[in-house]
Write a protein that holds these residues in place. Structure first.
Motif, PDB file in Angstrom:
ATOM      1  N   CYS A 445      16.871 -68.953 -82.973  1.00  0.00           N
ATOM      2  CA  CYS A 445      17.449 -70.166 -83.567  1.00  0.00           C
ATOM      3  C   CYS A 445      17.913 -71.164 -82.515  1.00  0.00           C
ATOM      4  O   CYS A 445      18.891 -71.870 -82.713  1.00  0.00           O
ATOM      5  CB  CYS A 445      18.579 -69.817 -84.521  1.00  0.00           C
ATOM      6  SG  CYS A 445      19.996 -69.033 -83.765  1.00  0.00           S
ATOM      7  N   GLY A 446      17.238 -71.214 -81.381  1.00  0.00           N
ATOM      8  CA  GLY A 446      17.601 -72.233 -80.397  1.00  0.00           C
ATOM      9  C   GLY A 446      17.990 -71.642 -79.057  1.00  0.00           C
ATOM     10  O   GLY A 446      17.754 -70.451 -78.797  1.00  0.00           O
ATOM     11  N   PHE A 447      18.589 -72.491 -78.223  1.00  0.00           N
ATOM     12  CA  PHE A 447      18.834 -72.100 -76.836  1.00  0.00           C
ATOM     13  C   PHE A 447      20.227 -72.480 -76.386  1.00  0.00           C
ATOM     14  O   PHE A 447      20.854 -73.378 -76.961  1.00  0.00           O
ATOM     15  CB  PHE A 447      17.812 -72.795 -75.926  1.00  0.00           C
ATOM     16  CG  PHE A 447      16.413 -72.331 -76.188  1.00  0.00           C
ATOM     17  CD1 PHE A 447      15.871 -71.282 -75.477  1.00  0.00           C
ATOM     18  CD2 PHE A 447      15.647 -72.928 -77.195  1.00  0.00           C
ATOM     19  CE1 PHE A 447      14.587 -70.831 -75.737  1.00  0.00           C
ATOM     20  CE2 PHE A 447      14.362 -72.482 -77.468  1.00  0.00           C
ATOM     21  CZ  PHE A 447      13.831 -71.434 -76.734  1.00  0.00           C
ATOM     22  N   VAL A 448      20.708 -71.802 -75.358  1.00  0.00           N
ATOM     23  CA  VAL A 448      21.934 -72.217 -74.673  1.00  0.00           C
ATOM     24  C   VAL A 448      21.626 -72.326 -73.181  1.00  0.00           C
ATOM     25  O   VAL A 448      20.704 -71.680 -72.681  1.00  0.00           O
ATOM     26  CB  VAL A 448      23.102 -71.213 -74.900  1.00  0.00           C
ATOM     27  CG1 VAL A 448      23.476 -71.160 -76.366  1.00  0.00           C
ATOM     28  CG2 VAL A 448      22.753 -69.818 -74.393  1.00  0.00           C
ATOM     29  N   GLU A 449      22.401 -73.152 -72.490  1.00  0.00           N
ATOM     30  CA  GLU A 449      22.243 -73.302 -71.043  1.00  0.00           C
ATOM     31  C   GLU A 449      23.161 -72.306 -70.345  1.00  0.00           C
ATOM     32  O   GLU A 449      24.314 -72.157 -70.726  1.00  0.00           O
ATOM     33  CB  GLU A 449      22.679 -74.708 -70.627  1.00  0.00           C
ATOM     34  CG  GLU A 449      21.730 -75.817 -71.027  1.00  0.00           C
ATOM     35  CD  GLU A 449      20.617 -76.018 -70.005  1.00  0.00           C
ATOM     36  OE1 GLU A 449      19.499 -76.293 -70.440  1.00  0.00           O
ATOM     37  OE2 GLU A 449      20.886 -75.880 -68.797  1.00  0.00           O
ATOM     38  N   ARG A 450      22.625 -71.634 -69.326  1.00  0.00           N
ATOM     39  CA  ARG A 450      23.458 -70.730 -68.525  1.00  0.00           C
ATOM     40  C   ARG A 450      22.966 -70.818 -67.085  1.00  0.00           C
ATOM     41  O   ARG A 450      21.807 -70.507 -66.822  1.00  0.00           O
ATOM     42  CB  ARG A 450      23.284 -69.314 -69.069  1.00  0.00           C
ATOM     43  CG  ARG A 450      24.418 -68.301 -69.145  1.00  0.00           C
ATOM     44  CD  ARG A 450      25.806 -68.768 -69.435  1.00  0.00           C
ATOM     45  NE  ARG A 450      26.059 -69.394 -70.723  1.00  0.00           N
ATOM     46  CZ  ARG A 450      26.545 -68.805 -71.783  1.00  0.00           C
ATOM     47  NH1 ARG A 450      26.835 -67.518 -71.741  1.00  0.00           N
ATOM     48  NH2 ARG A 450      26.778 -69.471 -72.889  1.00  0.00           N
ATOM     49  N   ASP A 451      23.822 -71.265 -66.178  1.00  0.00           N
ATOM     50  CA  ASP A 451      23.459 -71.418 -64.759  1.00  0.00           C
ATOM     51  C   ASP A 451      22.117 -72.140 -64.582  1.00  0.00           C
ATOM     52  O   ASP A 451      21.258 -71.690 -63.821  1.00  0.00           O
ATOM     53  CB  ASP A 451      23.374 -70.056 -64.055  1.00  0.00           C
ATOM     54  CG  ASP A 451      24.653 -69.252 -64.188  1.00  0.00           C
ATOM     55  OD1 ASP A 451      25.730 -69.879 -64.296  1.00  0.00           O
ATOM     56  OD2 ASP A 451      24.576 -68.012 -64.198  1.00  0.00           O
ATOM     57  N   GLY A 452      21.917 -73.207 -65.333  1.00  0.00           N
ATOM     58  CA  GLY A 452      20.693 -73.982 -65.179  1.00  0.00           C
ATOM     59  C   GLY A 452      19.490 -73.413 -65.918  1.00  0.00           C
ATOM     60  O   GLY A 452      18.411 -73.998 -65.887  1.00  0.00           O
ATOM     61  N   SER A 453      19.650 -72.250 -66.579  1.00  0.00           N
ATOM     62  CA  SER A 453      18.525 -71.676 -67.331  1.00  0.00           C
ATOM     63  C   SER A 453      18.707 -71.925 -68.824  1.00  0.00           C
ATOM     64  O   SER A 453      19.823 -71.936 -69.329  1.00  0.00           O
ATOM     65  CB  SER A 453      18.451 -70.168 -67.112  1.00  0.00           C
ATOM     66  OG  SER A 453      17.987 -69.879 -65.834  1.00  0.00           O
ATOM     67  N   LYS A 454      17.564 -72.067 -69.480  1.00  0.00           N
ATOM     68  CA  LYS A 454      17.543 -72.237 -70.926  1.00  0.00           C
ATOM     69  C   LYS A 454      17.307 -70.849 -71.526  1.00  0.00           C
ATOM     70  O   LYS A 454      16.252 -70.244 -71.296  1.00  0.00           O
ATOM     71  CB  LYS A 454      16.384 -73.191 -71.232  1.00  0.00           C
ATOM     72  CG  LYS A 454      16.250 -73.652 -72.639  1.00  0.00           C
ATOM     73  CD  LYS A 454      15.026 -74.592 -72.733  1.00  0.00           C
ATOM     74  CE  LYS A 454      14.379 -74.453 -74.095  1.00  0.00           C
ATOM     75  NZ  LYS A 454      13.091 -75.109 -74.205  1.00  0.00           N
TER      76      LYS A 454
END
Lengths: 491, 95
Positions: A445-454
């Motif tokens: 259901c989508g994405f989150v950003e973590r340390d520049g990664s999707k």
């Protein structure tokens, strides 16, 4: 046209219209595996020679017009299988040193049904040793990398399976789910993962971890593909006494049904402390979309869900300790010779089983041993009854439940490996489902950003026993409402 | 419930589990065991003592004739054995 981007429906259409052949498709996958899998490490074994032979034969015979819709609905569709499934004549290791040279002498019911339906087994995928883990790091052979960020884990234990689908190295894969091992890696890799009702799919020929909890199921790019696979693998098998004889409907027919008036319960206990704020936000957006499509949401409570982790770990470890007793170096696998048989068992198992397997065997022996059995094993079986009753009760108020799959997106390789408790907590929303025996799925259901990664996020759907149809109905609607939720990483 | 597990207990469990462990493994195991048992300890307060232990109620024992299914090949199985003699698995002398 990139053949490795096509889903099952698209592949079937292409075969029917003579746009390409099984040989084209299999060659495209073998090429991509050679190019990409040295970075992802999703496969433990690729049956290159075998699949080329099969694909050539199929291509020679041509598209079986009449059979394709009936007996061979997966004609020419390649797949990968977790290396926990016995596949006759092929290496089958459970990612354990104790089975490093084992070649399966018979075929699991699930892989047999797929092969009979025309599917082509590309190879065997990596897993946590004997399916014990949440990151695929406890494989004795290699570390699988998350295709969205190669520094992160793909989840586990079916991590190789989920990564192979996310990386476009197989259109679908077979996983197994004892406490979340299909749903959690599917979530961390951004693909659809389906755990059927306990008893819906035969466990024959799948190495047992915890027999009262284990269930086989598909991982695919979308819900329709998993429905098409479930159509083939579900149903009674005389070789698994716990498999159900309930009729198997055509699961693909439910994807198009609308959800107006469908009552969806939000389990209060699953949205509590510990759930990452960004993950929560994505799930709330999904809820918003489903609400607009006419679904009716209400908060419900399953107070015993907070004991899910304890119930699961106690029962699972107890079952592991007896199921893994068979790996003794006598009939198959690694053997460390000794003049004394008991010493031979101990040395064989001590040298060839990994840390997590040993930990669970030891604790399983503990919770079953005289003096502790009542306080742990028997108590967990009583709590299991109570937990199942609570699920049954909420299903009299709502049709289906929705919640998170994993409290966080994919974590870094090495981050939790030395802390078993932290690793166990990553399964907190998936483990209560298995003692209850319910069907459940992980829907991207989508994405989150973590340390520049999707990084991908999923929500979980949980349905009453044998109501797989409701999961496909909701997931099918959601995918239509948010088509961007189905995407692949650039590798 | 248990805030300490002794080395003797670990050795007893290893014996029951048929596992030979190194000293380092025993130390780590004792530490992990305490933490994992603490994690599952909340069940003591769940108030479920009066419940019936879970059973698959719809399951019954099913028996079949003791015959060799046609698709199993004895040699294919025996080939996997670390040690064999003719059609037998071979183990060290036990008597």
């Amino acid at each position: 046209m990139e053949l490795t981007n096509l889903n099952i429906t698209e592949l079937k259409k292409g075969y029917k219209e003579n746009k390409f052949t099984p040989l084209d498709v299999v060659e495209a996958y073998l090429t991509r595996i050679k190019e990409i899998d040295n970075r992802v490490n999703s496969y433990l074994y690729v049956d290159e020679k075998g699949v080329l032979e099969i694909a050539k034969k199929m291509t020679g015979h041509g598209y079986p017009e009449a059979a394709a819709e009936k007996s061979q609905p997966l004609w020419g569709i390649p797949f990968s299988a977790k290396d926990l499934y016995l596949t006759r004549g092929l290496p089958t290791t459970a990612a354990s040193k104790i089975l490093e040279n084992f070649v399966a002498p018979y075929e699991s019911t699930v892989t047999k049904r797929l092969i009979d339906a025309g599917a082509i087994l590309l190879g065997k995928t990596n897993l946590d040793e004997f399916a014990m883990g949440s990151s695929t790091e406890s494989s004795a052979f290699k570390i699988t990398h998350n295709p969205w960020d190669l520094d992160r884990v793909p989840g586990g234990s079916s991590g190789g399976s989920a990564a192979s689908v996310a990386a476009g190295l197989a259109p679908f894969s077979l996983g197994t789910d004892t406490g979340g091992s299909i749903r959690q890696p599917a979530s961390l890799c951004g693909v659809f993962g389906f755990k059927p009702t306990y008893g819906r799919v035969s466990r024959y020929g799948i190495m047992a971890m915890a027999s009262s909890l284990d269930q086989a199921g598909p991982i695919s790019s979308n819900a329709r593909d998993s429905a098409a696979v479930l159509n083939v693998i579900a149903g009674r098998d005389a070789r698994d006494a716990t498999s159900s004889s309930k009729e198997v409907p055509d699961y693909t027919q439910f994807l198009g049904l609308d959800i107006k008036g469908l009552k969806i319960g939000l389990v209060k206990e699953f949205f509590a402390e510990g759930l990452d704020e960004n993950v929560k936000k994505r799930i709330e957006e999904a809820i918003g979309l489903l609400e607009k499509a006419g679904a009716e949401f209400q908060e419900i409570s399953i107070p015993k869900a907070k004991y899910g982790l304890s119930i699961y770990y106690i029962l699972m470890m107890a079952e592991v300790s007896s199921n893994l007793a068979r790996y003794d170096g006598v009939r198959y696998g690694f053997c460390k010779r000794d003049a004394n048989l008991i010493e031979q068992y101990k040395k064989t198992r001590g040298q060839a089983l990994g840390a997590e397997a040993k930990r669970r065997i030891m604790l399983g022996s503990y919770v079953l041993s005289a003096g502790y059995k009542d306080a742990y094993y028997n108590l967990a079986q009583k709590a299991r009854t109570a937990l199942r009753a609570e699920f049954e009760k909420v299903f009299s108020k709502v049709d289906i439940l929705l919640g998170p799959v994993s409290p966080t997106p994919a974590f870094k390789i090495g981050e939790k490996m030395n802390d078993p408790v932290q690793m166990y907590l990553s399964d907190i929303y998936t483990v209560p489902i298995n003692p209850a025996g319910l069907p459940a799925a992980s829907v991207p259901c989508g994405f989150v950003e973590r340390d520049g990664s999707k990084l991908p996020v999923s929500f979980q759907l949980i349905a009453p026993h044998f109501r797989e149809d409701l999961i496909f109905q909701v997931a099918g609607n959601y995918e239509k409402l948010n088509p961007d939720s189905i995407s692949k990483p650039n590798l | 419930m248990n805030n300490k597990i002794t080395k003797e207990e670990i050795e007893h469990l290893a014996d029951l589990s048929r596992l030979e462990l190194t000293d380092a493994e025993k130390t780590k195991m004792a530490k992990d065991a305490v933490e994992i048992l603490a994690l599952v300890d909340d069940l003591q307060k769940a108030g479920v003592e009066k419940e019936q232990p879970f059973l698959f109620e719809d399951q019954v024992n099913i028996t079949r004739e003791d015959n060799n299914p046609q698709d199993c090949n004895e040699e294919e199985f025996l080939k996997q054995a670390p040690d064999r003699e003719r059609q037998f698995f071979k183990v060290p002398r036990i008597l």
